[in-house]
Write a protein that holds these residues in place. Sequence first.
Motif, PDB file in Angstrom:
ATOM      1  N   ARG A 101       0.821  -1.205   0.000  1.00 12.36           N
ATOM      2  CA  ARG A 101       0.000   0.000   0.000  1.00 12.36           C
ATOM      3  C   ARG A 101       0.857   1.258   0.000  1.00 12.36           C
ATOM      4  NH1 ARG A 101      -4.882  -1.649   4.236  1.00 12.36           N
ATOM      5  NH2 ARG A 101      -5.884  -3.190   2.851  1.00 12.36           N
ATOM      6  N   GLU A 102       2.018   1.217   0.631  1.00  8.89           N
ATOM      7  CA  GLU A 102       2.900   2.382   0.655  1.00  8.89           C
ATOM      8  C   GLU A 102       3.408   2.754  -0.737  1.00  8.89           C
ATOM      9  OE1 GLU A 102       5.946   1.436   3.395  1.00  8.89           O
ATOM     10  OE2 GLU A 102       4.683   1.734   5.184  1.00  8.89           O
ATOM     11  N   ARG A 103       3.419   1.800  -1.637  1.00  5.37           N
ATOM     12  CA  ARG A 103       3.833   2.069  -3.020  1.00  5.37           C
ATOM     13  C   ARG A 103       2.703   2.676  -3.838  1.00  5.37           C
ATOM     14  NH1 ARG A 103       6.621  -3.384  -5.104  1.00  5.37           N
ATOM     15  NH2 ARG A 103       6.918  -2.061  -6.939  1.00  5.37           N
ATOM     16  N   GLY A 104       1.566   2.867  -3.218  1.00  5.51           N
ATOM     17  CA  GLY A 104       0.430   3.455  -3.907  1.00  5.51           C
ATOM     18  C   GLY A 104      -0.322   2.482  -4.786  1.00  5.51           C
ATOM     19  N   LEU A 105      -0.155   1.197  -4.590  1.00  7.48           N
ATOM     20  CA  LEU A 105      -0.823   0.185  -5.403  1.00  7.48           C
ATOM     21  C   LEU A 105      -2.224  -0.057  -4.861  1.00  7.48           C
ATOM     22  CD1 LEU A 105       2.173  -2.283  -5.855  1.00  7.48           C
ATOM     23  CD2 LEU A 105       1.428  -0.437  -7.368  1.00  7.48           C
ATOM     24  N   ARG A 106      -3.141  -0.359  -5.746  1.00  7.12           N
ATOM     25  CA  ARG A 106      -4.552  -0.443  -5.411  1.00  7.12           C
ATOM     26  C   ARG A 106      -4.877  -1.750  -4.689  1.00  7.12           C
ATOM     27  NH1 ARG A 106      -9.251  -2.251  -8.039  1.00  7.12           N
ATOM     28  NH2 ARG A 106      -7.980  -3.002  -9.777  1.00  7.12           N
ATOM     29  N   THR A 107      -5.816  -1.650  -3.760  1.00  6.48           N
ATOM     30  CA  THR A 107      -6.329  -2.805  -3.029  1.00  6.48           C
ATOM     31  C   THR A 107      -7.836  -2.859  -3.196  1.00  6.48           C
ATOM     32  OG1 THR A 107      -4.560  -2.708  -1.384  1.00  6.48           O
ATOM     33  CG2 THR A 107      -6.543  -3.929  -0.785  1.00  6.48           C
ATOM     34  N   ASN A 108      -8.339  -4.006  -3.582  1.00  5.72           N
ATOM     35  CA  ASN A 108      -9.769  -4.212  -3.732  1.00  5.72           C
ATOM     36  C   ASN A 108     -10.338  -4.667  -2.393  1.00  5.72           C
ATOM     37  OD1 ASN A 108     -12.354  -4.650  -4.621  1.00  5.72           O
ATOM     38  ND2 ASN A 108     -11.862  -6.465  -5.837  1.00  5.72           N
ATOM     39  N   GLU A 109     -10.936  -3.727  -1.663  1.00  5.78           N
ATOM     40  CA  GLU A 109     -11.423  -4.038  -0.322  1.00  5.78           C
ATOM     41  C   GLU A 109     -12.614  -4.988  -0.341  1.00  5.78           C
ATOM     42  OE1 GLU A 109      -9.839  -3.262   2.254  1.00  5.78           O
ATOM     43  OE2 GLU A 109      -8.453  -1.742   1.487  1.00  5.78           O
ATOM     44  N   SER A 110     -13.330  -5.063  -1.464  1.00  5.34           N
ATOM     45  CA  SER A 110     -14.486  -5.955  -1.526  1.00  5.34           C
ATOM     46  C   SER A 110     -14.086  -7.419  -1.674  1.00  5.34           C
ATOM     47  CB  SER A 110     -15.391  -5.553  -2.697  1.00  5.34           C
ATOM     48  OG  SER A 110     -14.692  -5.659  -3.929  1.00  5.34           O
ATOM     49  N   ALA A 111     -12.868  -7.678  -2.114  1.00  7.08           N
ATOM     50  CA  ALA A 111     -12.383  -9.058  -2.256  1.00  7.08           C
ATOM     51  C   ALA A 111     -11.945  -9.578  -0.897  1.00  7.08           C
ATOM     52  CB  ALA A 111     -11.228  -9.113  -3.247  1.00  7.08           C
ATOM     53  N   PRO A 112     -12.027 -10.887  -0.672  1.00  5.47           N
ATOM     54  CA  PRO A 112     -11.634 -11.443   0.633  1.00  5.47           C
ATOM     55  C   PRO A 112     -10.142 -11.282   0.878  1.00  5.47           C
ATOM     56  CG  PRO A 112     -12.068 -13.202  -0.934  1.00  5.47           C
ATOM     57  CD  PRO A 112     -12.522 -11.935  -1.597  1.00  5.47           C
ATOM     58  N   ALA A 113      -9.792 -10.987   2.121  1.00  4.16           N
ATOM     59  CA  ALA A 113      -8.385 -10.895   2.508  1.00  4.16           C
ATOM     60  C   ALA A 113      -7.748 -12.275   2.454  1.00  4.16           C
ATOM     61  CB  ALA A 113      -8.257 -10.297   3.901  1.00  4.16           C
ATOM     62  N   VAL A 114      -6.496 -12.315   2.077  1.00  2.44           N
ATOM     63  CA  VAL A 114      -5.798 -13.586   1.897  1.00  2.44           C
ATOM     64  C   VAL A 114      -4.357 -13.434   2.381  1.00  2.44           C
ATOM     65  CG1 VAL A 114      -5.229 -12.958  -0.478  1.00  2.44           C
ATOM     66  CG2 VAL A 114      -5.139 -15.359   0.218  1.00  2.44           C
ATOM     67  N   SER A 115      -3.821 -14.488   2.930  1.00  2.00           N
ATOM     68  CA  SER A 115      -2.437 -14.490   3.396  1.00  2.00           C
ATOM     69  C   SER A 115      -1.498 -14.582   2.206  1.00  2.00           C
ATOM     70  CB  SER A 115      -2.203 -15.668   4.349  1.00  2.00           C
ATOM     71  OG  SER A 115      -0.827 -15.800   4.657  1.00  2.00           O
ATOM     72  N   LEU A 116      -0.635 -13.578   2.036  1.00  3.56           N
ATOM     73  CA  LEU A 116       0.313 -13.582   0.924  1.00  3.56           C
ATOM     74  C   LEU A 116       1.365 -14.678   1.097  1.00  3.56           C
ATOM     75  CD1 LEU A 116       0.870  -9.719   0.540  1.00  3.56           C
ATOM     76  CD2 LEU A 116      -0.690 -11.195  -0.735  1.00  3.56           C
ATOM     77  N   LEU A 117       1.777 -14.908   2.330  1.00  4.46           N
ATOM     78  CA  LEU A 117       2.800 -15.927   2.578  1.00  4.46           C
ATOM     79  C   LEU A 117       2.285 -17.320   2.251  1.00  4.46           C
ATOM     80  CD1 LEU A 117       4.275 -14.581   5.946  1.00  4.46           C
ATOM     81  CD2 LEU A 117       5.280 -14.419   3.669  1.00  4.46           C
ATOM     82  N   VAL A 118       1.065 -17.631   2.700  1.00  6.93           N
ATOM     83  CA  VAL A 118       0.499 -18.952   2.427  1.00  6.93           C
ATOM     84  C   VAL A 118       0.244 -19.120   0.939  1.00  6.93           C
ATOM     85  CG1 VAL A 118      -1.456 -20.472   2.855  1.00  6.93           C
ATOM     86  CG2 VAL A 118      -0.499 -19.134   4.725  1.00  6.93           C
ATOM     87  N   ALA A 119      -0.297 -18.087   0.299  1.00  3.31           N
ATOM     88  CA  ALA A 119      -0.576 -18.172  -1.131  1.00  3.31           C
ATOM     89  C   ALA A 119       0.697 -18.365  -1.940  1.00  3.31           C
ATOM     90  CB  ALA A 119      -1.306 -16.911  -1.586  1.00  3.31           C
ATOM     91  N   ARG A 120       1.762 -17.707  -1.549  1.00  2.00           N
ATOM     92  CA  ARG A 120       3.036 -17.873  -2.265  1.00  2.00           C
ATOM     93  C   ARG A 120       3.529 -19.310  -2.169  1.00  2.00           C
ATOM     94  NH1 ARG A 120       7.348 -14.418   0.391  1.00  2.00           N
ATOM     95  NH2 ARG A 120       6.201 -12.698  -0.587  1.00  2.00           N
ATOM     96  N   GLU A 121       3.434 -19.897  -0.978  1.00  3.88           N
ATOM     97  CA  GLU A 121       3.858 -21.285  -0.811  1.00  3.88           C
ATOM     98  C   GLU A 121       2.992 -22.232  -1.633  1.00  3.88           C
ATOM     99  OE1 GLU A 121       3.734 -22.124   3.308  1.00  3.88           O
ATOM    100  OE2 GLU A 121       5.413 -20.815   3.841  1.00  3.88           O
TER     101      GLU A 121
END
Length: 219
Positions: free
Chosen positions: A124-144
């Motif tokens: 978010r600090e890079r100014g990249l967009r986040t879709n708040e309506s989509a479910p939150a997901v763990s980036l670490l688990v998804a990467r694995e």
Amino acid sequence: MNRRPHPLSPLLAVATLALASGSSSCAKRTYTYYLIEPEAPTQSTLEEGEKLPQPFTYGTDTSMKVSWNDGDVLTAVDIPLLSSGQRIVIEHGGTQAPIPIVPASRIVPPPPTEADRALVDAYRERGLRTNESAPAVSLLVARERVQEAIKSGNYAIGLEWAELVLQRHPSHPEFLRMKASILLLVGEKAKAIQTYEAAEQIESIPTVRKKLEELQKED
């Protein structure tokens, strides 16, 4: 008047002898011995080993058959068992009703943990967009999960995990590159180039840029 002791009858003497011999054997035999004689053998399936047996090995070749019969329609489905989790929806209708469209099963997103907070904040600090309506997901688990799917050759599951993150963070360069790599592996070259280009516009990496130039020349 003194009476002489009455001698024991033969039957009483035998009973007294049996009682004496039984009391002496109680110290040698447990109480269970008198409940089950002879002792029942222990089944091999009930014996405990060093570790519990694993009846199923999760993978692409493991499935579970589910049957449903409502008296009018009989349905039998082989459902694959995936360690990543899944959701299966089966709809039943009458014989005269049109065949319903069964929605595609989707992976249940694992919730983010404290370790994911720094990654999300950096995004978010890079100014990249986040879709708040989509479910939150763990980036670490998804990467694995994406890496495991690619390693095992299950590209469809890997692509689904990458898409799950991109629904929440559509401009995440790492998962855009993962998606492009999987598309290239399954032969979707044009879509892979488009996805690589989108990732390069956000964050350029020399190796990815070189690969993108090679793909563009081949086209």
